[in-house]
Every structure is written in structure tokens, then in C-alpha cells.
Design an enzyme around this catalytic site. Sequence first.
Site, mmCIF file in Angstrom:
data_model
loop_
_atom_site.group_PDB
_atom_site.id
_atom_site.type_symbol
_atom_site.label_atom_id
_atom_site.label_comp_id
_atom_site.label_asym_id
_atom_site.label_seq_id
_atom_site.Cartn_x
_atom_site.Cartn_y
_atom_site.Cartn_z
ATOM 1 N N LYS A 133 -4.801 2.248 8.971
ATOM 2 C CA LYS A 133 -3.643 1.427 8.594
ATOM 3 C C LYS A 133 -3.497 0.239 9.541
ATOM 4 O O LYS A 133 -3.310 -0.910 9.109
ATOM 5 C CB LYS A 133 -2.370 2.283 8.592
ATOM 6 N N GLY B 159 -0.199 8.774 0.630
ATOM 7 C CA GLY B 159 0.196 9.877 1.484
ATOM 8 C C GLY B 159 1.443 10.577 1.002
ATOM 9 O O GLY B 159 1.662 10.779 -0.198
ATOM 10 N N LYS C 227 0.861 -1.179 0.000
ATOM 11 C CA LYS C 227 0.000 0.000 0.000
ATOM 12 C C LYS C 227 0.900 1.232 0.000
ATOM 13 O O LYS C 227 1.744 1.418 0.863
ATOM 14 C CB LYS C 227 -0.926 -0.008 1.215
ATOM 15 N N GLY D 238 -4.842 11.067 -1.132
ATOM 16 C CA GLY D 238 -5.520 12.137 -0.409
ATOM 17 C C GLY D 238 -4.924 13.509 -0.624
ATOM 18 O O GLY D 238 -5.654 14.469 -0.931
ATOM 19 N N ASP E 270 -6.170 2.092 2.646
ATOM 20 C CA ASP E 270 -5.644 1.106 3.590
ATOM 21 C C ASP E 270 -6.608 -0.073 3.714
ATOM 22 O O ASP E 270 -6.194 -1.237 3.707
ATOM 23 C CB ASP E 270 -5.430 1.743 4.969
#
Length: 302
Positions: A253, A44, A41, A77, A194
Site C-alpha cells: 500500500k 481487505g 482502492k 484476498g 494496491d
Amino acid sequence: MNPHTDSRPGASPPDPQVTAEVLTQALPYIQRFAGRTVVIKFGGVPVSDPDVARAVAGDVLLMHSVGIRPVIVHGGGPQIDDLMGRLGKEPSFVAGRRVTDAETLDIARMVLVGKVNRDIVASINARAPLAVGVSGEDAGLITAAPRDPALGFVGEVDAVDPGIVHHLLELGYIPVVSTIGAGEAAQPYNINSDTVAGALAAALAAERLVVLTDVAGLLADVADPASVLSELTAAELAAILDAGGVAGGMIPKAEACLAAVRNGVGSAHLLNGTQPHVLLLELFTDAGVGTMIRPDPQDAGP
């Protein structure tokens, strides 16, 4: 020019003994993970930094070259916030989750599917043409259900059909998955990346779930960055979550890691994705880095 020396001014050649020791340490891990699936993953801050993205792409290609089957799941995001700002739209959040009206959903789809996904695919394919971009809407990969009417088109994972990902892996490709799912009548929903990574890792029976973030791992003391918890069982992580010991963006997460190891994934890892070669350090060295979450003993495989 000697190909085994570094031509940069002032650079020292690598110590052959150190190189040999690193390779010797990595070999059993390479043999262990060959043919296994590792879900990564990526989101960010790490995915927002082009240099970090290129470095991760290099590590993923090295993993692929030694027989590991990597699957990338990404968020975006900060990029969504950036485009919303440029379009004059103010982000709105409820309990830390983005309120997603129809216009925000269009922006999220444009950013995740049309920008971030393409950038990650390009960063891999610039070195070797192996990456294929996939949306959760494609081939029924992620079926979504609405999470909360107050959040609009924010979804939860209702079901995962990993057939398209299995197919790409069998053909030798590296799937790169954006986290827009489809609900009833093919209505798109934005889903926490996540959560998708954990659910997809479980559906693929992955050997590892690796969550790259911008912190070193889970902390025993949130005020002390050096208090990284190096290893936890699922039960220990659940207790920390229940006690409120995880805050903010680390909650989904940690929850994704917990769900993954409780649903057949060999282990889950929370790592600082801005650290150079963190994937290789975690997978191919004895010490490892970050936080590893293992299944509880009664749930672990043989």
C-alpha cells in the site's frame, strides 16, 4: 412530516449552524475536485463487510454527483481464502504473497471478477445505475508480466492502457476494476490490487489515490495506534520504507502510494475504510484523516 427532521425515536434534529459550517467548508474542495479523477482502492476487511461496502458506495455516489470522477480498484484476498477453504484447498504464501497455481488462479478469477466486482457494482447500482465492472484483462487495460516463478501465476504491472476507463468516465460511468491482468498469449495473472491502483492512478493522471484499509494510516510507532503520521513527502515515505518502518500488508500500500505521487498523481491517502464517511472527511474537510503522501517539492505541479 417535516423532511428536515429525523423521525427515529429519541433522535435530535441536526444543528442548522453545524450543517451550514460543514457545507461551507466542503464547497471549495468540491469546486477544486470537480472534473478531476480520484482512484479509490477498496479491499481487505472494508470490502468484506456489506455495511461498510454500502457506506462507501454512498460516498462514491456523492462524489460523482458533485462532478468528481471516481474509479474503484478492488482486491479480494479474504474472499479468495474463503472459497479456497470451502473447496478444500490450503492457501500457500511466499514472503507474504500468495502462491498461485492454475487452480488457485481460476479461484481468484472467479472471486475477483465474478463475485467481488459484481457485489461492488451492485452496491452502487442499487442506488443509481452508474457502475460498470471491468477486469484488467478487458481491452488491454492491464498488461502483466510474471513476478517470480516460485509464485506461479502472480504478476506485476507491465503496462497500463487506460483507454476503456477514460471512455467510461467520459460517458459518466463509475468504473470498478478487478485486478486480473493478461500477459503473453492472454495468459491471466493475479496482481496485487494496491500495485494496480497506484499504476492506474498514474496512467489516468488522477488528482488523488485513496487506499482504504482497516487501520488509521501509517504509524510512527507500530505499537501505538494513535501515532498516525498525518502527512509525508514522497522522500520521507521512501526513507521509512528503506528503514523497514512499514510492515506486512501495509508495504504494498505504501509502495503504491509512493509510486503514484512520483508519477504525477496529486497526492495519495491511506485511510481506515471502516470509519464512516472517511472518503468525504478526507476530501472535503480542512482537517482530513489518515495519512497523506505528497510529491516532493521539486516534483509537485504548479
